[in-house]
Every structure is written in C-alpha cells, then in structure tokens.
Scaffold this motif. Structure first.
Motif, short mmCIF file in Angstrom:
data_model
loop_
_atom_site.label_atom_id
_atom_site.label_comp_id
_atom_site.label_asym_id
_atom_site.label_seq_id
_atom_site.Cartn_x
_atom_site.Cartn_y
_atom_site.Cartn_z
N LEU A 80 0.82 -1.21 0.00
CA LEU A 80 0.00 0.00 0.00
C LEU A 80 0.86 1.26 0.00
N LEU A 81 0.31 2.29 -0.62
CA LEU A 81 0.94 3.60 -0.60
C LEU A 81 -0.17 4.63 -0.44
N ILE A 82 -0.05 5.50 0.56
CA ILE A 82 -0.99 6.60 0.74
C ILE A 82 -0.19 7.89 0.61
N VAL A 83 -0.64 8.76 -0.28
CA VAL A 83 0.09 10.00 -0.54
C VAL A 83 -0.85 11.20 -0.38
N PRO A 130 2.15 1.87 -9.93
CA PRO A 130 0.98 2.22 -9.13
C PRO A 130 -0.32 1.79 -9.78
N TYR A 131 -1.30 1.44 -8.95
CA TYR A 131 -2.63 1.05 -9.41
C TYR A 131 -3.66 1.87 -8.63
N VAL A 132 -4.56 2.52 -9.34
CA VAL A 132 -5.54 3.42 -8.72
C VAL A 132 -6.60 2.63 -7.97
N VAL A 133 -6.81 2.97 -6.69
CA VAL A 133 -7.87 2.37 -5.89
C VAL A 133 -9.10 3.28 -5.92
N HIS A 134 -8.89 4.55 -5.73
CA HIS A 134 -9.96 5.55 -5.83
C HIS A 134 -9.29 6.83 -6.32
N ARG A 135 -10.07 7.87 -6.59
CA ARG A 135 -9.50 9.08 -7.14
C ARG A 135 -10.01 10.29 -6.37
N SER A 151 -8.32 12.81 6.15
CA SER A 151 -7.86 11.56 6.75
C SER A 151 -8.37 10.35 6.00
N LEU A 152 -7.64 9.26 6.14
CA LEU A 152 -7.99 7.99 5.51
C LEU A 152 -7.60 6.88 6.46
N ILE A 197 -4.84 9.98 -0.59
CA ILE A 197 -5.35 9.08 -1.62
C ILE A 197 -4.58 7.76 -1.54
N LEU A 198 -5.31 6.65 -1.64
CA LEU A 198 -4.75 5.31 -1.50
C LEU A 198 -4.41 4.73 -2.86
N ILE A 199 -3.21 4.15 -2.96
CA ILE A 199 -2.72 3.56 -4.21
C ILE A 199 -2.20 2.15 -3.91
#
Length: 287
Positions: free
Chosen positions: A90-93, A127-132, A266-267, A141-143
């Motif tokens: 996971l990557l959150i940016v 990277p793969y988009v989970v949501h936008r 926040s996420l 945003i979560l990737i």
C-alpha cells in the motif's frame, strides 16, 4: 513478483484454495497458473490447494509478469510525491490541489499517478488506482503497489471498509450541527463535466456532514462518505444551498477563493494482510 505473507493471529483455519479465491480474490486464471507452476508455498514447502493453512503460516506466492497487466505510464517527478504511509503493498500519498489523479492520454506525465510511477520505479513497482480525487481536491489518496492487492482494496471500498473524512468550507451558515444528505447523483446531460441530483437516473449517494464552526458567510464542515460518487460532496452541499467555496462548477461565485475548498483530511482502513489499523492525516488541513 514474489509475495510473502504471514497469516495474522486472528486468521481462521481454512483451505489454501479458499484463502486464495475468497479472501485474496486471486482470479481463476491466475490461481490455475499458480497451481500448475507450483508457485505457491506454505512455510517454504509447495502445498496442494486442498490443504489447510492457519494463523502464523507464511504464504509465498510467485507471480510471473504476464499474470497481471501492468499500466503503461510516463514517468513524472518523484520529488512531488508526499508519502503518508507505505509498505510492500500500500501507498498513501498527499495529493496537492490542481493536480489530476491519473492521465487520460498516454503522453501525459504531470498527473499524480505519473509522479508516483517515478517514485516507485527504483522499486520496480507500478501504481494502481484504488480511488480518485478531483483535480481541484487535495489530500490523502490510497494507491496499490501491486495488482495482487488491488481487487481486495476495491472490495473494501465497496463494503465501506475504507473511511475517508474530508474538510470543506461551504458558503453560507449551515444551521444544523450534524446532517446526513441522502440524494441520488447522476450525470448532467447538458454538461458532461457536471453531476446533478437525480431521483430517477442517479445512483445512491450518502454524505454525513458535521458542522465544526460557522460565520455569517461560511461553514467549516467535516464530511464522511458512505458512497463514492463523482463530485459527491460538491453536489450534495450545493443541493442544500451551501456549495463549497471556490467551486468552479457548482458555486456561482467561485472567485471567492483561489481554489476549491475541499481536502481529504484523513484515511483509515484495516490492512488487508496484517490486520493492523492504518490511520493517516494529510497536513495541512483547510482549518
């Protein structure tokens, strides 16, 4: 790509086949290839799919490059990536406002996904988009860092197991302290950029709004999405007569601010593999 996962302590004993198919959502074709290539091991030993696995077992999956598609992305600028959380999957940016989430043309190289592709390139990951997030919206945003975890995160998103809280500044004085906006959202036939409230053609959309502070002209709000429709917060707040400050599409006076006043503050989610709680905040907020 090799994936090593230790089943967490609360894992129920189950067949390896069930773990791959129902918990980790590995596609049938990929499961078949894993089995025929003997590319699944439990605690270092190749294991038939009908045998059981339990908490503490180490599952090793070896994928070939051809098992999943890989996005073709032009590399952007890795220095523009502000990481809030990262591990092997996971990557959150923190996305700045004014930046698109993903490219619409192959040659584009200035979107968030292009910059993340450059950031992940030294790891030989994509990277793969989970949501936008909308171009005008900033924040967390979560990737996904590999295609294996992507469908799991997609299911979590649909099941409302990924909580996203937004900060916004709305026009006018909202009298209620807390309200839930439950209005269906559909496409605007007259303007393809916009969405509208539509009871007949729209999709279910639910936004929970908490008003933190108000003045005669503005309301500082915190919004939690129960669904994830395009422009959901923007359309819902406009529908009750309080469009977001600086909204170029839904506010008749967008010039009141230099930007859309909406920030994914926040996420939080339960990690799909470790079952640890991940809770991040994207600083600075709007207020």
């Amino acid at each position: 790509m090799e994936v090593n996962l230790t089943l967490p302590a609360n894992t129920e004993t189950t067949e390896l086949r069930e773990l791959l198919e129902e918990t980790w959502l590995v596609p049938r074709k990929v499961r078949h290839l894993l089995r025929t290539r003997k590319n699944v091991a439990v605690n270092g030993e190749t294991t038939p799919f009908h045998l059981e696995v339990k908490a503490g077992d180490i599952i090793t999956l070896t994928f070939e490059d051809s098992d999943y598609g890989k996005p073709e992305l032009a590399l952007g600028d890795a220095n523009l990536v502000k990481v809030l959380f990262e591990d092997d999957h996971l990557l959150i940016v923190n996305k700045p406002y004014g930046m698109k989430t993903h490219p619409n043309q192959p040659a584009e190289n200035e979107t968030l996904l292009n910059h993340v592709a450059a950031y992940l390139a030294p790891q030989e990951r994509a990277p793969y988009v989970v949501h936008r997030l909308d171009k005008e919206t900033s924040g967390a945003i979560l990737i996904a860092k590999n295609p294996f975890v992507l469908p799991i995160l997609g299911r979590m998103l649909e099941a409302r197991e990924i909580k996203r809280t937004y900060q916004g500044i709305a026009s006018g004085n909202i009298k209620q302290t807390y309200l839930t906006i439950n209005k269906k959202i559909g496409r605007d036939r007259h303007d393809k950029r916009k969405r509208i409230i539509s009871d007949h053609q729209g999709q279910t959309a639910i936004t929970h709004v908490t008003v933190a502070e108000t003045s005669n002209t503005q309301s500082f709000v915190s919004c939690v999405l129960e669904t994830g429709r395009t422009h959901q917060i923007r359309v819902h707040l406009q529908s009750i007569g309080h469009p977001l400050v600086g909204d170029p599409l839904y506010n008749p006076r967008p010039q009141e601010a230099e930007r859309l006043m909406l920030h994914a503050r926040s996420l939080s989610l339960l990690h799909p593999f470790t079952k640890e709680i991940i809770d991040v905040s994207a600083e600075p907020g709007l207020w």
